[in-house]
Design a protein around this motif. Structure first.
Motif, mmCIF file in Angstrom:
data_model
loop_
_atom_site.group_PDB
_atom_site.id
_atom_site.type_symbol
_atom_site.label_atom_id
_atom_site.label_comp_id
_atom_site.label_asym_id
_atom_site.label_seq_id
_atom_site.Cartn_x
_atom_site.Cartn_y
_atom_site.Cartn_z
ATOM 1 N N VAL A 13 0.847 -1.198 0.000
ATOM 2 C CA VAL A 13 0.000 0.000 0.000
ATOM 3 C C VAL A 13 0.879 1.244 0.000
ATOM 4 C CG1 VAL A 13 -1.631 1.367 1.374
ATOM 5 C CG2 VAL A 13 -2.000 -1.089 1.095
ATOM 6 N N ASP A 14 1.848 1.272 0.881
ATOM 7 C CA ASP A 14 2.728 2.442 0.968
ATOM 8 C C ASP A 14 3.521 2.655 -0.316
ATOM 9 O OD1 ASP A 14 1.863 3.041 3.528
ATOM 10 O OD2 ASP A 14 3.522 1.970 4.501
ATOM 11 N N GLU A 15 3.991 1.574 -0.909
ATOM 12 C CA GLU A 15 4.778 1.686 -2.142
ATOM 13 C C GLU A 15 3.939 2.283 -3.268
ATOM 14 O OE1 GLU A 15 8.260 1.746 -4.048
ATOM 15 O OE2 GLU A 15 8.048 1.049 -1.990
ATOM 16 N N VAL A 16 2.724 1.781 -3.434
ATOM 17 C CA VAL A 16 1.854 2.310 -4.487
ATOM 18 C C VAL A 16 1.431 3.744 -4.168
ATOM 19 C CG1 VAL A 16 -0.351 2.018 -5.699
ATOM 20 C CG2 VAL A 16 1.084 0.019 -5.208
ATOM 21 N N ALA A 17 1.141 4.022 -2.901
ATOM 22 C CA ALA A 17 0.744 5.386 -2.519
ATOM 23 C C ALA A 17 1.862 6.391 -2.804
ATOM 24 C CB ALA A 17 0.360 5.430 -1.041
ATOM 25 N N ASP A 18 3.107 5.982 -2.581
ATOM 26 C CA ASP A 18 4.232 6.898 -2.763
ATOM 27 C C ASP A 18 4.773 6.953 -4.184
ATOM 28 O OD1 ASP A 18 4.148 7.541 -0.077
ATOM 29 O OD2 ASP A 18 5.803 6.202 0.479
ATOM 30 N N HIS A 19 4.709 5.815 -4.908
ATOM 31 C CA HIS A 19 5.410 5.760 -6.196
ATOM 32 C C HIS A 19 4.561 5.284 -7.371
ATOM 33 C CE1 HIS A 19 9.076 6.609 -4.022
ATOM 34 N NE2 HIS A 19 8.808 5.612 -3.202
ATOM 35 N N GLY A 20 3.304 4.953 -7.131
ATOM 36 C CA GLY A 20 2.443 4.506 -8.215
ATOM 37 C C GLY A 20 2.496 3.010 -8.434
ATOM 38 N N LEU A 84 -22.260 9.982 6.362
ATOM 39 C CA LEU A 84 -21.554 10.122 5.087
ATOM 40 C C LEU A 84 -20.414 11.128 5.192
ATOM 41 C CD1 LEU A 84 -24.556 9.963 2.603
ATOM 42 C CD2 LEU A 84 -22.926 8.157 3.186
ATOM 43 N N THR A 85 -20.615 12.193 5.942
ATOM 44 C CA THR A 85 -19.547 13.171 6.159
ATOM 45 C C THR A 85 -18.361 12.512 6.854
ATOM 46 O OG1 THR A 85 -21.100 15.034 6.241
ATOM 47 C CG2 THR A 85 -18.952 15.358 7.290
ATOM 48 N N ALA A 86 -18.624 11.767 7.905
ATOM 49 C CA ALA A 86 -17.547 11.069 8.627
ATOM 50 C C ALA A 86 -16.824 10.081 7.713
ATOM 51 C CB ALA A 86 -18.114 10.357 9.848
ATOM 52 N N THR A 87 -17.577 9.402 6.863
ATOM 53 C CA THR A 87 -16.977 8.432 5.952
ATOM 54 C C THR A 87 -16.039 9.119 4.971
ATOM 55 O OG1 THR A 87 -18.883 6.971 6.156
ATOM 56 C CG2 THR A 87 -17.482 6.656 4.218
ATOM 57 N N ILE A 88 -16.504 10.185 4.344
ATOM 58 C CA ILE A 88 -15.676 10.903 3.360
ATOM 59 C C ILE A 88 -14.466 11.534 4.034
ATOM 60 C CG2 ILE A 88 -15.623 12.881 1.776
ATOM 61 C CD1 ILE A 88 -18.577 12.091 1.070
ATOM 62 N N GLU A 89 -14.653 12.094 5.219
ATOM 63 C CA GLU A 89 -13.517 12.680 5.930
ATOM 64 C C GLU A 89 -12.486 11.616 6.281
ATOM 65 O OE1 GLU A 89 -15.491 14.827 9.075
ATOM 66 O OE2 GLU A 89 -15.651 16.630 7.823
ATOM 67 N N ALA A 90 -12.918 10.433 6.660
ATOM 68 C CA ALA A 90 -11.972 9.357 6.969
ATOM 69 C C ALA A 90 -11.256 8.880 5.706
ATOM 70 C CB ALA A 90 -12.691 8.195 7.646
ATOM 71 N N LEU A 91 -11.999 8.712 4.613
ATOM 72 C CA LEU A 91 -11.396 8.249 3.361
ATOM 73 C C LEU A 91 -10.363 9.229 2.824
ATOM 74 C CD1 LEU A 91 -14.523 6.820 1.506
ATOM 75 C CD2 LEU A 91 -12.592 5.517 2.445
ATOM 76 N N THR A 92 -10.553 10.512 3.098
ATOM 77 C CA THR A 92 -9.650 11.534 2.567
ATOM 78 C C THR A 92 -8.735 12.115 3.636
ATOM 79 O OG1 THR A 92 -11.324 13.262 2.896
ATOM 80 C CG2 THR A 92 -11.275 12.162 0.742
ATOM 81 N N GLY A 93 -8.841 11.595 4.840
ATOM 82 C CA GLY A 93 -8.005 12.042 5.949
ATOM 83 C C GLY A 93 -7.105 10.916 6.400
ATOM 84 N N GLU A 94 -7.488 10.259 7.487
ATOM 85 C CA GLU A 94 -6.624 9.214 8.057
ATOM 86 C C GLU A 94 -6.401 8.030 7.114
ATOM 87 O OE1 GLU A 94 -8.325 6.690 11.300
ATOM 88 O OE2 GLU A 94 -10.059 8.023 11.062
ATOM 89 N N HIS A 95 -7.317 7.789 6.188
ATOM 90 C CA HIS A 95 -7.160 6.663 5.254
ATOM 91 C C HIS A 95 -6.907 7.132 3.817
ATOM 92 C CE1 HIS A 95 -8.290 4.072 8.487
ATOM 93 N NE2 HIS A 95 -9.464 4.657 8.613
ATOM 94 N N ALA A 96 -6.385 8.348 3.659
ATOM 95 C CA ALA A 96 -6.196 8.914 2.317
ATOM 96 C C ALA A 96 -5.232 8.089 1.466
ATOM 97 C CB ALA A 96 -5.701 10.357 2.415
ATOM 98 N N ARG A 97 -4.166 7.597 2.063
ATOM 99 C CA ARG A 97 -3.200 6.811 1.284
ATOM 100 C C ARG A 97 -3.861 5.556 0.733
ATOM 101 N NH1 ARG A 97 2.017 7.962 1.703
ATOM 102 N NH2 ARG A 97 2.796 5.824 1.806
ATOM 103 N N THR A 99 -7.030 5.102 0.211
ATOM 104 C CA THR A 99 -8.023 5.502 -0.787
ATOM 105 C C THR A 99 -7.354 5.789 -2.118
ATOM 106 O OG1 THR A 99 -9.425 6.414 0.960
ATOM 107 C CG2 THR A 99 -9.892 7.118 -1.302
ATOM 108 N N ARG A 100 -6.216 6.462 -2.090
ATOM 109 C CA ARG A 100 -5.477 6.725 -3.331
ATOM 110 C C ARG A 100 -5.087 5.414 -4.016
ATOM 111 N NH1 ARG A 100 -3.080 10.755 -0.165
ATOM 112 N NH2 ARG A 100 -3.655 12.824 -0.894
ATOM 113 N N VAL A 101 -4.645 4.454 -3.231
ATOM 114 C CA VAL A 101 -4.253 3.162 -3.798
ATOM 115 C C VAL A 101 -5.471 2.468 -4.402
ATOM 116 C CG1 VAL A 101 -3.294 0.877 -3.283
ATOM 117 C CG2 VAL A 101 -2.244 2.933 -2.301
ATOM 118 N N ARG A 102 -6.609 2.508 -3.702
ATOM 119 C CA ARG A 102 -7.829 1.885 -4.248
ATOM 120 C C ARG A 102 -8.191 2.522 -5.583
ATOM 121 N NH1 ARG A 102 -12.736 3.867 -3.662
ATOM 122 N NH2 ARG A 102 -12.377 4.725 -1.597
ATOM 123 N N LEU A 103 -8.160 3.843 -5.653
ATOM 124 C CA LEU A 103 -8.494 4.527 -6.910
ATOM 125 C C LEU A 103 -7.481 4.188 -7.999
ATOM 126 C CD1 LEU A 103 -9.593 7.990 -5.487
ATOM 127 C CD2 LEU A 103 -11.059 6.159 -6.379
#
Length: 182
Positions: A13-20, A84-97, A99-103
């Motif tokens: 996860v970290d590798e993809v989040a940082d380098h694609g 839904l607000t809490a979910t989006i804030e978590a996906l783009t906050g503490e779990h942003a990395r 989420t980026r990998v999932r996308l």
């Protein structure tokens, strides 16, 4: 302590989040996880197997950390907005990395239905959950409303991850929920 397999998946996860996605190799995952060379390939023999493991890991992680409330607790539009607000804030906050990998996985593996199956299954469960909640809080056309609300939420997640990490969430979610109830 996490197993070797779990350490490898977290490192992936970290590798993809940082380098694609193209940077995802067994060697880089081993190095990042602090594992002896060859450890990741013991669990995931091929790059395809590593990608499949990563997809399943992302899906499982999201299922266990989603800050959604039980459906029976969401009995009003305001409670739905809060959830839904809490979910989006978590996906783009503490779990942003994550989420980026999932996308990234969704986009890079869009041609591989088998690889994406765990993410599609999770998405289908979330659509079902959202549809039921919208019906519960009074939407006249809950299935259509769910598609609209999820598209809005996906756009907001993408916007916060790429353009404006501090973009307000609640006002957008509140407008979308209210519109979906009509």
């Amino acid at each position: 302590m996490a197993s070797t397999r779990e350490r490898a998946l977290h490192a992936a996860v970290d590798e993809v989040a940082d380098h694609g996605i193209r940077a995802l190799t067994h060697t880089r995952v081993d190095r990042r996880a602090g594992l002896p060379p060859g450890s990741t390939s013991n669990w995931f023999r091929t790059r395809s197997a590593l990608l499949a493991g990563l997809v399943e890991h992302i899906a499982a992680s999201e299922r266990t950390t989603a800050p959604t409330r039980a459906a029976e607790q969401i009995t009003s539009p305001d409670a739905l907005v809060d959830t839904l607000t809490a979910t989006i804030e978590a996906l783009t906050g503490e779990h942003a990395r994550r989420t980026r990998v999932r996308l990234t996985l969704f986009l890079d593996a869009a041609h591989d239905d088998e690889l994406l199956a765990p993410l599609h299954e999770q998405r289908a469960a979330f659509v079902t959950w959202t549809t039921a909640l919208l019906a519960q809080v009074g939407a006249r056309h809950p299935a259509e409303a769910a598609r609209t609300l999820l598209a809005c939420g996906n756009g907001l997640v993408f916007h916060r991850l790429t353009v404006d990490p501090e973009a307000p969430v609640r006002p957008v979610v509140e407008r979308a929920v209210r519109a979906c109830l009509d």
